[in-house]
Each structure stands twice: as C-alpha cells, then as structure tokens.
Motif scaffolding. Structure first.
Motif, mmCIF file in Angstrom:
data_model
loop_
_atom_site.group_PDB
_atom_site.id
_atom_site.type_symbol
_atom_site.label_atom_id
_atom_site.label_comp_id
_atom_site.label_asym_id
_atom_site.label_seq_id
_atom_site.Cartn_x
_atom_site.Cartn_y
_atom_site.Cartn_z
ATOM 1 N N VAL A 28 0.858 -1.182 0.000
ATOM 2 C CA VAL A 28 0.000 0.000 0.000
ATOM 3 C C VAL A 28 0.900 1.239 0.000
ATOM 4 O O VAL A 28 1.958 1.253 0.635
ATOM 5 N N ASN A 29 0.478 2.293 -0.695
ATOM 6 C CA ASN A 29 1.275 3.514 -0.875
ATOM 7 C C ASN A 29 2.648 3.180 -1.474
ATOM 8 O O ASN A 29 3.700 3.513 -0.909
ATOM 9 N N PRO A 30 2.664 2.490 -2.604
ATOM 10 C CA PRO A 30 3.948 2.006 -3.122
ATOM 11 C C PRO A 30 4.786 3.114 -3.762
ATOM 12 O O PRO A 30 4.271 4.068 -4.335
ATOM 13 N N TYR A 31 6.095 2.984 -3.620
ATOM 14 C CA TYR A 31 7.006 3.729 -4.480
ATOM 15 C C TYR A 31 6.935 3.095 -5.865
ATOM 16 O O TYR A 31 6.699 1.888 -6.000
ATOM 17 N N TRP A 32 7.181 3.930 -6.887
ATOM 18 C CA TRP A 32 7.374 3.368 -8.222
ATOM 19 C C TRP A 32 8.844 3.508 -8.575
ATOM 20 O O TRP A 32 9.338 4.618 -8.788
ATOM 21 N N ASN A 33 9.531 2.383 -8.568
ATOM 22 C CA ASN A 33 10.923 2.367 -8.999
ATOM 23 C C ASN A 33 10.948 2.290 -10.519
ATOM 24 O O ASN A 33 10.650 1.251 -11.101
ATOM 25 N N VAL A 34 11.276 3.409 -11.140
ATOM 26 C CA VAL A 34 11.146 3.526 -12.593
ATOM 27 C C VAL A 34 12.124 2.578 -13.277
ATOM 28 O O VAL A 34 13.340 2.637 -13.009
ATOM 29 N N PRO A 35 11.649 1.680 -14.129
ATOM 30 C CA PRO A 35 12.559 0.803 -14.874
ATOM 31 C C PRO A 35 13.577 1.623 -15.661
ATOM 32 O O PRO A 35 13.276 2.717 -16.146
ATOM 33 N N SER A 36 14.772 1.079 -15.778
ATOM 34 C CA SER A 36 15.862 1.822 -16.433
ATOM 35 C C SER A 36 15.517 2.214 -17.862
ATOM 36 O O SER A 36 15.905 3.294 -18.320
ATOM 37 N N SER A 37 14.782 1.352 -18.571
ATOM 38 C CA SER A 37 14.443 1.673 -19.964
ATOM 39 C C SER A 37 13.513 2.874 -20.042
ATOM 40 O O SER A 37 13.659 3.743 -20.914
ATOM 41 N N ILE A 38 12.547 2.958 -19.103
ATOM 42 C CA ILE A 38 11.632 4.098 -19.086
ATOM 43 C C ILE A 38 12.375 5.364 -18.660
ATOM 44 O O ILE A 38 12.193 6.440 -19.232
ATOM 45 N N ALA A 39 13.236 5.211 -17.643
ATOM 46 C CA ALA A 39 14.014 6.369 -17.194
ATOM 47 C C ALA A 39 14.892 6.895 -18.318
ATOM 48 O O ALA A 39 14.965 8.117 -18.556
ATOM 49 N N ARG A 40 15.540 5.987 -19.025
ATOM 50 C CA ARG A 40 16.473 6.391 -20.087
ATOM 51 C C ARG A 40 15.753 6.998 -21.282
ATOM 52 O O ARG A 40 16.165 8.031 -21.816
ATOM 53 N N ASN A 41 14.661 6.367 -21.713
ATOM 54 C CA ASN A 41 14.022 6.782 -22.962
ATOM 55 C C ASN A 41 12.955 7.847 -22.797
ATOM 56 O O ASN A 41 12.697 8.620 -23.729
ATOM 57 N N GLU A 42 12.329 7.913 -21.617
ATOM 58 C CA GLU A 42 11.191 8.809 -21.464
ATOM 59 C C GLU A 42 11.407 9.935 -20.460
ATOM 60 O O GLU A 42 10.907 11.045 -20.648
#
Length: 555
Positions: A372-386
């Motif tokens: 509950v109330n999760p952090y979203w650890n952004v995947p490296s591909s999304i972080a890199r490309n978006e």
C-alpha cells in the motif's frame, strides 16, 4: 588415489530357462557393491522368443553402430536398455500364424492415432511409413525398427497431448512457460500391459472445462455440425455516420434489413444501436464503435476457424493440469482479470495490459505481497528513454512530478547533481516516484516476484478502462477496481482484509503486507474463451501470438 564411486560396466551373457515367462523383468542396469565400492552393472539378458531375439539384434546393431555420445547413440542406448529390462519382448507386436502382427494394445492405440484430428493433431504425425508392418515382414532390422518406431509414435502423441506440439518460446520470448512432462518409459509399459491403452492415452489430454469446450467445438467443425456465419473482416474503426464497405456484412451479421440505394454503406443510427446492444450483451465497452474487439466478438464461435480453436487448445496444454482451488487468472486479449474459487468466478474486473511493443509476459507465479502507498521504482528503460530527456532539459521536472533520485542507497537532491557530466543513457542514479497522488502505481500493488519485474497494480489513469482496446502499459497489469480485487484475493487470509488495506492508504508511508497463503496467478493468452454453457467468445490477437501459433502448427 581412492575414488568414492566407480562406474563399472560389464555386459554379462545371462542364461535363463526358456520356459520363464516372457514378461519376466530383468534389470538392464543395477547398482552393486564390489569390495565396498558402489558400481553400476549393465546386464543384457538373453531374448526369450524368436521375435524378441530379432528386436534385440536390431537394437544392439543400432546402439553399437552409432557414434558414441551423439544424440543418435544416446537414443539407441536408451531404447536398448529399456527393452533389455523386458528381455526384448515387444510391446506392440505379436506372432500369429507365422506372421508378425500388431498386438491388441497397438491396434487400440492406432485407433487413437486415426482420430487425432479431433484433438487438434494430425494423424500423419503418428501413423507414418515406419509403421508399415507388411514391409517389415522377414527382415530383422526392419522388424526392430517397426517396434521402436511405434514406441516413438506413442511417445510423441503422449508428449503432444500433455505439453503441446509447439515450444512456447518459439512463439515469443515473452512467453515464459515450461509445459508439463511425463515419464515416457513408464507410460509405454503401462500402455502395453493395460486392457484400455486407448483410454489411458486419451486421458493425457487436459481436463480443463474450457479445453473440453474447445475440443467439442472442433469436433463440430470437423463433422460439419456448425453453420458458418457471416465473417466481418478486420479494418479501421467504423463510427457513426462513416461509410465502409463492411457495413452490409455487419447488417447481415446483426440481422438488420438493408436500406436502399447508396445508404447501404453508411453506418447509421440503426446499425449503431444494434452494435451497442451486442457490445452490452458480451460485456464489451458499449461505445457503438466497431473496432478489433467488437469484430472478434461478432465473428465469435462460428467465425473461429478450426485453426483458431486448435491454437487455443494448444495453449491450454501449456497450463498446469491443476490450476488450484483458488487462483487469479488474467487473460490478456480479453483485458480481464478473474478470481476463481474452483470453477466459480468470485470476482472479475477490467485490466490494462502492456502495449504491443512492451508486451505483458505470459507466465505463472504466486502472489506473495500487497504493498500500500507504493514507491514506483522507474525501470531503467523508461528512465532512459522517457524521463531523462525531460530531466536533462529541466532538472525541476522531477520534483514537479513527485520523483526523487536514489544514489548509493540514499535519496539525493537533484540540485546536488552535476547535470553537465551526466550521461543520460547511463545515469549514476535511479529514479523513483514517491507514494501519493499521481503515482503511476496508484495506491496499491500486488507482487509475485519474477524475472520480468511485472505485477498487478492500481493506476491514476482510470479513463483507459472505459475503452475496448486496453493495451497501454509498459508491461505491468493495471487493475480497474484494486480494492475490490483485494477483497476477493484475501478471502483465505486469516487477518489481512481489504478494509485494513484501505485504512493504510495515504500518509506517504509505504506499507508492505505479506500473504500467509500465496495465491497462484496465471498471466495467460487466449483468443477464445468458453462460457459455462460451452459458447465461445472471441478476442483480438493483440500481440500477434495467435497468428504465429497458427503458422507454426501448420508447418
């Protein structure tokens, strides 16, 4: 130097009374102790009949004639030892009036091969020229080859029935399923000794309700008991007021009288209302727009070709025989999640799945945690490309969207980063989004730890659930009503409840909850589903897996 274990191989010519029963078992390999050292002794017994002697010589020649440690050598060795354990007595051949004939067990199994088309198989895959008993008469090598070819055919059919004809990974690397296997040697012995080998072989097919419904529909197709209906081809969306060449077919399919003149191609209010009614009847989004999902549903069971049915039967062969008494079932083409208690669906809701370029993988696992109330650890591909292109242009982009940077296990300020030296393709930090409003995972996520880093979760983007096409995520599965799903999921938990989870929402603190009873979850891909009454519903092939499977099955 003393060795703990020595593999000693000795071929012993055993003498045995010819009056001994032909089915007496002799161990081809046995473990013995010689001077306190464990060794494996290989014992090749004499054949107990003329036919057995023929088989022995043929298998022996194939074994000794093969190049050691090759696949051919290993297969020949396995068959040689397998038949040695039964004194080379054939499983499938008998002698009758001086001729060699198929045994009663073999003839019953041949009957199963003859009916293979009703199981989605091809008879010619099992009854081949290698099973020509007439051509083998009087030739020891051919007779041995015939016996072993029949065993090969039985093993192949058994494998196909249990695990399917197609390797899931040949369809897509995003399908991470390991089909079931069987002990083929034990099965051969059981079949040859049984009075009902045909029933045993048929019993290897899946027993899932939906598989049985698909098999029944296939039989109806083959026997000509299904009346073919109008097929509506795929194409662009058809909306109110548009002109489209498929409109007359839609009218025929929905049994609407056609207008006169040029209006026959116009998608007018009458046909739009009929489409709305049809969509509502099947639980589709009632928008009156004819898109892929509606066309697939319109074509339905009668529109599903035998090839469509066979491909879906094949996918059921990849599923465990026992799904469990309580489990979660997600069908990607259907954009639907179900909680099952036995054969009853206790809860169902809409889901959003991965885009075709970010496919949701197909696999089985167990739900272990709810966060509950999760952090979203952004995947490296999304972080890199978006994200990084926006961050490099404006470091304030992160704070404005509730992101933070984590470096060396601690949160660091964006202002402390020397952005001029950062490589956007390989930044020295990872990005995560804090819990709270706007978090990509919403208020809750359901974890089943896996190599694909996918899970079920809430989402702030609720509007997408109203669409018929719902493949918009980066691979994870977004759940429309996550707290209602949680309530159904926790039915067997002794203390954890949905209301308890709801009370944890907010406050900015991530809260982990471990399930005491893990729940199986199946991320699956079926373009045909069977209702309780056996009626089939059809869904669009969103990832192209189905088209690929049909092509592989026809090779």
């Amino acid at each position: 130097m003393t060795m703990n274990k020595i593999l000693a191989t000795s071929f012993l010519a055993m003498t045995a009374a010819l009056s001994a029963p032909a089915w007496t078992t002799a161990l081809a390999q046995e473990t013995v102790t010689i001077n306190g050292v464990e060794a494996t002794r290989i014992v090749i017994p004499p054949a107990g009949s003329d036919l057995a002697r023929t088989i022995k010589y043929g298998l022996r020649d194939a074994y000794y004639g093969a190049t050691r440690d090759t696949r051919t050598w290993n297969e020949a060795k396995d068959l040689y030892f397998f038949y040695a354990e039964r004194r080379f007595e054939p499983l499938w051949l008998d002698q009758q009036d001086g001729k060699v004939v198929f045994s009663d067990a073999a003839q019953k199994i041949i009957g199963v091969f003859d009916q293979a088309r009703y199981q989605g198989f091809r008879t010619e895959d099992y009854i081949t020229d290698a099973l020509d008993i007439g051509a083998a008469q009087g030739d020891p090598a051919k007779m041995a080859a015939l016996e072993t070819a029949f065993s090969d055919a039985v093993n192949r059919y058994a494998h196909d029935a249990v695990a399917g004809r197609i390797n899931p990974r040949d369809v897509s690397t995003s399908i991470d399923i390991r089909p079931r296997s069987i002990d083929q040697g034990a099965l051969l012995v059981e079949l040859a000794a049984a009075d009902n080998p045909d029933e045993i072989l048929m019993g290897l097919h899946p027993h899932h309700r939906e598989f049985l419904a698909l098999r029944k529909a296939l039989r109806m197709h083959i026997d000509g008991d299904i009346e073919e209906i109008i097929q509506v081809p795929d194409g662009s969306l058809i909306k109110s007021g548009m002109t489209d060449e498929r409109v007359p077919l839609l009218r025929q399919r929905l049994q609407i009288d056609p207008p006169t003149g040029e209006d026959a191609l116009i998608y007018d209010e009458t046909i739009e209302q009929a489409v709305l009614d049809f969509q509502e009847s099947l639980g589709l989004s009632p928008d009156g727009v004819v898109g892929p999902a509606t066309i697939a549903a319109l074509n339905g069971v009668s529109g599903a070709t035998p090839e469509d049915i066979v491909a879906n039967m094949e996918r059921w062969r990849w599923m465990p025989e026992d799904l469990g008494d309580f489990y979660v079932f997600v069908n990607i083409p259907e954009y639907r999640l179900e909680v099952h208690r036995g054969d009853t669906v206790s809860h169902a809701t809409r889901v959003v799945v991965g885009q075709p370029k970010h496919r949701t993988p197909i696999f089985h696992d167990e739900i272990e945690h709810i966060v509950v109330n999760p952090y979203w650890n952004v995947p490296s591909s999304i972080a890199r490309n978006e994200l990084m292109p926006n961050v490099m242009a404006n470091p304030g982009y992160l704070a404005a969207r509730n992101y933070e940077l984590v470096q060396g296990g601690r949160v660091v300020s964006a202002s402390a980063i020397d952005w001029a030296s950062v490589n956007p393709s390989n930044p020295p930090f990872r990005i995560r989004q804090r819990p709270g409003g706007g978090n990509a995972l919403g208020n809750i996520k359901f974890l089943f730890p896996n190599n694909h880093s996918v899970y079920l979760h809430d989402t702030p983007s609720k509007s997408l659930f109203s669409r018929s096409y719902r493949a918009y995520s980066h691979g994870c599965v977004r759940v429309q009503n996550p707290m209602e799903f949680a309530d159904a999921l926790l039915a067997n938990e002794p203390t954890l409840t949905a209301s308890g989870l709801q009370s944890m929402v907010g406050g900015g603190s991530e809260r982990w909850n471990n399930l005491q009873r893990h729940v199986p979850v199946y991320l699956s891909y079926f373009t045909l589903r069977a209702n309780e009454d056996g009626t089939l519903r059809s869904f669009a092939d969103v990832y192209g897996h189905h088209k690929r499977m049909v092509a592989l099955l026809e090779e």
